[in-house]
Design a protein around this motif. Structure first.
Motif, PDB file in Angstrom:
ATOM      1  N   LEU A   1       0.871  -1.185   0.000  1.00 28.53           N
ATOM      2  CA  LEU A   1       0.000   0.000   0.000  1.00 28.53           C
ATOM      3  C   LEU A   1       0.901   1.226   0.000  1.00 28.53           C
ATOM      4  CD1 LEU A   1      -3.073   0.636   2.182  1.00 28.53           C
ATOM      5  CD2 LEU A   1      -1.138   2.119   2.564  1.00 28.53           C
ATOM      6  N   ASP A   2       0.477   2.251  -0.720  1.00 32.12           N
ATOM      7  CA  ASP A   2       1.250   3.482  -0.782  1.00 32.12           C
ATOM      8  C   ASP A   2       0.279   4.648  -0.803  1.00 32.12           C
ATOM      9  OD1 ASP A   2       3.405   5.168  -0.979  1.00 32.12           O
ATOM     10  OD2 ASP A   2       3.614   4.968  -3.145  1.00 32.12           O
ATOM     11  N   LEU A   3       0.616   5.704  -0.110  1.00 37.25           N
ATOM     12  CA  LEU A   3      -0.239   6.898  -0.175  1.00 37.25           C
ATOM     13  C   LEU A   3       0.564   8.140   0.145  1.00 37.25           C
ATOM     14  CD1 LEU A   3      -0.799   7.158   3.063  1.00 37.25           C
ATOM     15  CD2 LEU A   3      -2.810   5.801   2.573  1.00 37.25           C
ATOM     16  N   GLY A   4      -0.004   9.284  -0.208  1.00 41.23           N
ATOM     17  CA  GLY A   4       0.710  10.549  -0.099  1.00 41.23           C
ATOM     18  C   GLY A   4       1.205  10.863   1.306  1.00 41.23           C
ATOM     19  N   ALA A   5       0.452  10.472   2.327  1.00 40.91           N
ATOM     20  CA  ALA A   5       0.798  10.814   3.704  1.00 40.91           C
ATOM     21  C   ALA A   5       1.793   9.834   4.327  1.00 40.91           C
ATOM     22  CB  ALA A   5      -0.466  10.868   4.560  1.00 40.91           C
ATOM     23  N   LYS A   6       2.380   9.001   3.461  1.00 41.46           N
ATOM     24  CA  LYS A   6       3.324   7.964   3.868  1.00 41.46           C
ATOM     25  C   LYS A   6       4.357   8.398   4.903  1.00 41.46           C
ATOM     26  CE  LYS A   6       6.128   4.685   1.284  1.00 41.46           C
ATOM     27  NZ  LYS A   6       6.347   4.167  -0.068  1.00 41.46           N
ATOM     28  N   GLY A   7       4.844   9.609   4.794  1.00 38.53           N
ATOM     29  CA  GLY A   7       5.891  10.087   5.690  1.00 38.53           C
ATOM     30  C   GLY A   7       5.403  10.371   7.104  1.00 38.53           C
ATOM     31  N   SER A   8       4.094  10.390   7.301  1.00 48.40           N
ATOM     32  CA  SER A   8       3.547  10.679   8.632  1.00 48.40           C
ATOM     33  C   SER A   8       2.644   9.577   9.161  1.00 48.40           C
ATOM     34  CB  SER A   8       2.719  11.973   8.596  1.00 48.40           C
ATOM     35  OG  SER A   8       3.450  13.036   8.052  1.00 48.40           O
ATOM     36  N   CYS A   9       1.870   8.953   8.291  1.00 48.70           N
ATOM     37  CA  CYS A   9       0.847   8.014   8.773  1.00 48.70           C
ATOM     38  C   CYS A   9       1.475   6.730   9.312  1.00 48.70           C
ATOM     39  CB  CYS A   9      -0.175   7.720   7.677  1.00 48.70           C
ATOM     40  SG  CYS A   9       0.451   6.701   6.337  1.00 48.70           S
ATOM     41  N   HIS A  10       0.734   6.047  10.176  1.00 48.68           N
ATOM     42  CA  HIS A  10       1.219   4.830  10.824  1.00 48.68           C
ATOM     43  C   HIS A  10       0.657   3.581  10.148  1.00 48.68           C
ATOM     44  CE1 HIS A  10       1.925   6.887  15.035  1.00 48.68           C
ATOM     45  NE2 HIS A  10       2.593   7.461  14.055  1.00 48.68           N
ATOM     46  N   VAL A  11       1.382   2.491  10.269  1.00 48.60           N
ATOM     47  CA  VAL A  11       0.910   1.211   9.762  1.00 48.60           C
ATOM     48  C   VAL A  11      -0.405   0.823  10.444  1.00 48.60           C
ATOM     49  CG1 VAL A  11       1.424  -1.264   9.688  1.00 48.60           C
ATOM     50  CG2 VAL A  11       3.194   0.384   9.070  1.00 48.60           C
ATOM     51  N   GLY A  12      -0.479   1.019  11.749  1.00 48.06           N
ATOM     52  CA  GLY A  12      -1.718   0.711  12.470  1.00 48.06           C
ATOM     53  C   GLY A  12      -2.860   1.597  12.021  1.00 48.06           C
ATOM     54  N   GLY A  13      -2.538   2.856  11.750  1.00 43.46           N
ATOM     55  CA  GLY A  13      -3.563   3.802  11.300  1.00 43.46           C
ATOM     56  C   GLY A  13      -4.136   3.428   9.941  1.00 43.46           C
ATOM     57  N   VAL A  14      -3.281   2.989   9.027  1.00 48.23           N
ATOM     58  CA  VAL A  14      -3.819   2.620   7.714  1.00 48.23           C
ATOM     59  C   VAL A  14      -4.734   1.391   7.838  1.00 48.23           C
ATOM     60  CG1 VAL A  14      -1.921   3.666   6.397  1.00 48.23           C
ATOM     61  CG2 VAL A  14      -1.826   1.234   6.895  1.00 48.23           C
ATOM     62  N   CYS A  15      -4.422   0.511   8.804  1.00 48.89           N
ATOM     63  CA  CYS A  15      -5.310  -0.651   9.025  1.00 48.89           C
ATOM     64  C   CYS A  15      -6.621  -0.212   9.683  1.00 48.89           C
ATOM     65  CB  CYS A  15      -4.623  -1.700   9.883  1.00 48.89           C
ATOM     66  SG  CYS A  15      -3.183  -2.428   9.085  1.00 48.89           S
ATOM     67  N   ALA A  16      -6.512   0.642  10.683  1.00 51.35           N
ATOM     68  CA  ALA A  16      -7.706   1.087  11.409  1.00 51.35           C
ATOM     69  C   ALA A  16      -8.672   1.833  10.495  1.00 51.35           C
ATOM     70  CB  ALA A  16      -7.313   1.971  12.587  1.00 51.35           C
ATOM     71  N   THR A  17      -8.119   2.456   9.428  1.00 46.18           N
ATOM     72  CA  THR A  17      -8.978   3.216   8.521  1.00 46.18           C
ATOM     73  C   THR A  17      -9.171   2.489   7.197  1.00 46.18           C
ATOM     74  OG1 THR A  17      -7.024   4.434   7.783  1.00 46.18           O
ATOM     75  CG2 THR A  17      -8.342   5.447   9.510  1.00 46.18           C
ATOM     76  N   ASN A  18      -8.610   1.277   7.082  1.00 50.57           N
ATOM     77  CA  ASN A  18      -8.679   0.518   5.824  1.00 50.57           C
ATOM     78  C   ASN A  18      -8.305   1.400   4.637  1.00 50.57           C
ATOM     79  OD1 ASN A  18      -9.160  -1.669   4.110  1.00 50.57           O
ATOM     80  ND2 ASN A  18     -11.303  -1.127   3.819  1.00 50.57           N
ATOM     81  N   ALA A  19      -7.157   2.054   4.749  1.00 50.91           N
ATOM     82  CA  ALA A  19      -6.699   2.948   3.675  1.00 50.91           C
ATOM     83  C   ALA A  19      -6.552   2.176   2.366  1.00 50.91           C
ATOM     84  CB  ALA A  19      -5.374   3.580   4.083  1.00 50.91           C
ATOM     85  N   GLY A  20      -6.788   2.869   1.265  1.00 54.08           N
ATOM     86  CA  GLY A  20      -6.689   2.235  -0.054  1.00 54.08           C
ATOM     87  C   GLY A  20      -5.412   2.648  -0.749  1.00 54.08           C
ATOM     88  N   GLY A  21      -5.320   3.923  -1.075  1.00 58.93           N
ATOM     89  CA  GLY A  21      -4.083   4.461  -1.630  1.00 58.93           C
ATOM     90  C   GLY A  21      -3.885   4.181  -3.095  1.00 58.93           C
ATOM     91  N   LEU A  22      -2.611   4.260  -3.497  1.00 55.04           N
ATOM     92  CA  LEU A  22      -2.282   4.337  -4.917  1.00 55.04           C
ATOM     93  C   LEU A  22      -2.149   2.990  -5.613  1.00 55.04           C
ATOM     94  CD1 LEU A  22       0.393   7.103  -4.352  1.00 55.04           C
ATOM     95  CD2 LEU A  22      -1.883   7.458  -5.332  1.00 55.04           C
ATOM     96  N   ARG A  23      -1.992   1.906  -4.874  1.00 53.97           N
ATOM     97  CA  ARG A  23      -1.707   0.638  -5.565  1.00 53.97           C
ATOM     98  C   ARG A  23      -2.668  -0.493  -5.220  1.00 53.97           C
ATOM     99  NH1 ARG A  23       4.102   2.049  -4.674  1.00 53.97           N
ATOM    100  NH2 ARG A  23       4.477   3.430  -6.432  1.00 53.97           N
ATOM    101  N   LEU A  24      -3.867  -0.112  -4.736  1.00 53.79           N
ATOM    102  CA  LEU A  24      -4.886  -1.108  -4.433  1.00 53.79           C
ATOM    103  C   LEU A  24      -5.211  -1.932  -5.675  1.00 53.79           C
ATOM    104  CD1 LEU A  24      -7.647  -0.963  -1.998  1.00 53.79           C
ATOM    105  CD2 LEU A  24      -8.460  -1.295  -4.307  1.00 53.79           C
ATOM    106  N   LEU A  25      -5.214  -1.252  -6.819  1.00 57.54           N
ATOM    107  CA  LEU A  25      -5.463  -1.891  -8.114  1.00 57.54           C
ATOM    108  C   LEU A  25      -4.607  -3.151  -8.290  1.00 57.54           C
ATOM    109  CD1 LEU A  25      -6.558  -1.474 -11.069  1.00 57.54           C
ATOM    110  CD2 LEU A  25      -4.517  -0.135 -11.516  1.00 57.54           C
ATOM    111  N   ARG A  26      -3.369  -3.088  -7.839  1.00 56.30           N
ATOM    112  CA  ARG A  26      -2.440  -4.188  -8.031  1.00 56.30           C
ATOM    113  C   ARG A  26      -2.407  -5.147  -6.847  1.00 56.30           C
ATOM    114  NH1 ARG A  26       2.227  -4.717 -11.101  1.00 56.30           N
ATOM    115  NH2 ARG A  26       3.325  -6.614 -10.588  1.00 56.30           N
TER     116      ARG A  26
END
Lengths: 539, 539
Positions: free
Chosen positions: A199-224
């Motif tokens: 998973l990759d997204l613009g806020a990568k430099g600040s966001c947490h791994v746990g946070g992306v799970c808690a919010t089910n982030a999608g981001g730039l490479r969900l397609l793949r």
């Protein structure tokens, strides 16, 4: 136009104008920007966001929650070290924890707890549950729907000090880490070990791994690489009563009982606190290409997508689109020495990324694809990155849109799913509506600068950003519930990847049925009977 | 050996011996086999499986469930047509619904309901819940842990008549269908529309789309297309109280509230009945290759896997392994005119499938990979399919193993996840244990024919099949809990993809913690307070 088109069609690859900084640099700027703007709001007269409680005065603090007292503080001091506690009645001391990235919401928490161990976090939860103290779990605080900041005086439970990589197995690709590891840190570590985070997204430099799970982030490479519901293998979660439930040992396949971890993916911290993540990572691609293309209308965006799915197939790793206004906005904000890769402006742009194991094969596929797309005039201009720097700079024109939309005063962000054919119609409708109310324009007295559309075509996910000179009830009422009604009529989702948070809590009915909502409320009540977990939000 | 190896290394591709039938034919045979064996058990003295209640006499029928009476029948007759009801006190009439595929479990249901509409199914559930009549939802009944057949007199609720494709969108790839659509029917429909179902397994010709979701089936291509938790977009579920909860309209991305559908994926019909499925399908690959390779030991299987992940990367769609005994067993059972593709026998075999968008590129990648694998003597013999028939026949040597293990009298099947390095050690340990107890051999008085190992290396998923001449308590006690203890010690999962069902209900503690089990029991009680859904199983 034809001359430029011919550049791709004949030479296959075109050299770009020089670019100055890297994609990583862009992220660093992004992170710096957030902090700088916050510092600014303290040092200059520019006001911080209004209190959420003032902007939305219909929301009342729940009387069922206890107000923090000195006994509570004493308890937290008995289990945590001094530097794990931030306590103050001065709003500026806790600004970074109370204010969201959009500068739209501001809470009034006077206490931030940053435990260094899961056991301590469990003790905190158990205490808060018994004492009925409301809690907001907070990761990198890059959330876009007001989910990660308090509304009133909730305690902020920061995951920032739980930041260790636990283990990595290069054969299976399974990474286990604390929830507070920054996404970019995890990805850098993986790249050194021949893998990437799925998973990759613009806020990568600040966001947490746990946070992306808690919010089910999608981001730039969900397609793949698919959704986190597929790639997360296990979670460690502290329940509201302090119990630690872990599936961190899970291997890739495990069909022994209900898949409990799924409940917490996308629950925005309303059922428990994610403290550990086990995730299947992907091998680092050996070759990567990025093409930045121009097309004449939204129909052509769809046609290029269908063509790319068929011809680039297994190497297609991102398919993003941007409208003219997104790029115009970004041009004003982006570093001056970052030249736009095309000579002219066009109605729509498409960014295509390929990732594969053979540079020769990938180049051949991409060139064949582009040649025929140009010949049929589906693509009318474009460029392909020649090296890593150019690749990163092409990405920048996509990744800088959110920041460019926000930086003039504020942004109303809508992140929706729509059937592909209807994806752009929402942007058109919103622009018409804003124009009809005379709210939008280049003149400084107009509250709205522009409503721009971009997003992940491959996932049917549109980002509609309404860039404003200031937040106002008037704009909000023109946009809401209009946007949600529009999406609901088209059988879309009012939140594709950002979640519900504070912003969309009351609009869930536009996407979900009563039966579903009742079942969700029932689950919330069941697992968090005192309602202390991230209250006033989600469901 | 060297001569054969050189075949691949020099010529790149080797012609195989002629094969007679197609992979689809193999599946048809598989389906026919099930029916034939059942007919056989009625027509000849060969006894059917013992009643589950006799084999496992420690399990008692729960007194909380009502026994079916004439009022109940009358109610069902009032809502269903005659041909939607099968009612009989004669066991042979309901044999196909009471007996499992392994012929290991036999229930005593006297009533099968096969509603043609979701609304009727909801009325049935509501009635059963009110009357405390226990229910077993049943799809294609190809389950391998006794999950899909009754234990006592539970009503069988068959999904077979809910078998319509509802819609398909070729742009997004989203298929919506009834739960009772046969997997192969869905896949054939999709292939006609340029797509494939994102899951494939041997029982394809019989199993249902709803059934694979209810059991979270993994199958042959999980490595490439990921788990159903990622690809299922929405479900329609009838809850025990008859309420219909649907997320069938969901698009690819939807973060509006808890992801409720996840609860039902892998719940084996213990929380509700899946009646509709919305799933993201994949574009039909334009090129496909299959290589069947021989290696000298299990370490080489792992080394070939790591090499394939790195070099075949995005085109790798399956990586299966089989041990010598699996193939020896299959040779005895497979059609006489199906020649084994290699001239000699080897300790281990690997089947590699690639799927991609360019035949030329894929061939080049596979040949480069195989040349270097042969040169380094990692692979010691092998063959590549030349056409579709050969491709299907190479697959047959993997897909016929389950049937070949079962056909002599019975099979104890263990489907486990283990860290890759330990994957095969379980097979070795079980064979040693059976030999020590003098239970295994070619002689007809030995109860066990062989313990064979094969499976999905890419997913860390081993299938251990203990082929027997008859089921016996003695064998079972040698195998269980030994297998589960072994897996637990290695931090594996006692069920990778088959689920818990009746067989593994009491062993879940070997994989899951008390905290997890309590949470599951609590969920079960919450959603199915009367416990009528698929009782005596799962949790």
């Amino acid at each position: 136009m034809l001359r430029q088109s011919a550049r791709i069609a004949s030479a296959g690859i075109v050299r770009q104008a020089a670019f100055s900084s890297s994609r990583t640099a862009s992220r660093a700027v992004f992170t710096r920007f957030i902090h700088a703007s916050r510092t600014l709001s303290m040092a200059t007269p520019k006001p911080g966001p209004k209190l959420t409680a003032e902007t939305y005065s219909d929301i009342q603090r729940s009387a069922q929650f206890k107000t923090l007292n000195s006994d509570d503080l004493e308890y937290f001091q008995s289990i945590l070290a001094k530097n794990e506690i931030i306590h103050s009645r001065d709003p500026s001391d806790l600004e970074g924890y109370n204010e969201d990235w959009m500068r739209k919401y501001r809470g009034q928490s006077q206490l931030v707890l940053r435990p260094k161990s899961v056991e301590h976090l469990a003790l905190i939860m158990n205490y808060c549950n018994e004492q009925k103290l409301a809690v907001v779990p907070q990761g990198g605080n890059t959330d876009l729907v007001g989910a990660s900041v308090p509304v009133f005086d909730e305690i902020v439970l920061s995951l920032a000090n739980l930041n260790k990589i636990r283990s990595f197995d290069p054969v299976s690709g399974i990474l286990k880490c604390d929830a507070g590891v920054i996404l970019e840190t995890a990805d850098t570590y993986l790249r050194e070990n021949g893998h990437i985070f799925p998973l990759d997204l613009g806020a990568k430099g600040s966001c947490h791994v746990g946070g992306v799970c808690a919010t089910n982030a999608g981001g730039l490479r969900l397609l793949r690489y698919g959704s986190l519901h597929g790639s997360v293998l296990g979670l460690e979660v502290v329940m509201p009563n302090g119990e630690i439930v872990s599936s961190m040992d899970a291997l890739r396949k495990d069909n022994t009982g209900y898949d409990l971890k799924q409940l917490f993916i996308g629950a925005e911290g309303t059922l428990g606190v994610i403290t550990g993540v086990s995730i299947l990572t992907q091998p680092l691609p050996k070759a990567q290409n990025v093409a930045f293309l121009a097309v004449k209308d939204y129909q052509a965006v769809q046609d290029v997508f269908v063509k790319a799915k068929g011809e680039l197939a297994e190497i297609l790793s991102a398919f993003e689109f941007m409208d003219k206004r997104s790029i115009q906005l970004t041009k004003r904000h982006i570093e001056k020495d970052t030249a736009f890769p095309l000579e002219e402006e066009y109605p729509f742009y498409v960014l295509i990324e390929t990732s594969g194991s053979s540079k020769t094969h990938d180049d051949e596929k991409l060139e064949t694809f582009l040649e025929s797309a140009m010949e049929s005039e589906l693509v009318i201009d474009g460029t392909i990155a020649q090296d890593k720097t150019e690749l990163q700079n092409l990405w920048k024109w996509r990744e800088m849109i959110p920041e460019s939309s926000q930086c003039q005063g504020g942004v109303y962000k809508y992140d929706v799913s729509l059937p592909l054919k209807d994806l752009y119609s929402l942007v058109t409708a919103v622009n018409e509506r804003l124009a009809a109310k005379d709210l939008v324009g280049a003149e400084s007295e107009k509250p709205v600068i522009a409503a721009v559309g971009y997003g992940h075509v491959g996932d049917g996910n549109l980002h509609l950003n309404v860039a404003t000179r200031k937040y106002s009830k008037e704009i909000e009422e023109v946009l809401e519930p209009f946007v949600y009604e529009f999406v609901s009529q088209k059988k879309g989702s009012i939140s594709a990847e950002h979640g519900l948070g504070f912003q969309k809590k009351k609009y869930i009915g536009y996407t979900r049925s009563d039966a579903e909502i009742n079942m969700m409320k029932d689950l919330k009540k069941h697992y968090d009977p005192n309602g202390i977990m991230n209250p006033y939000k989600f469901i």
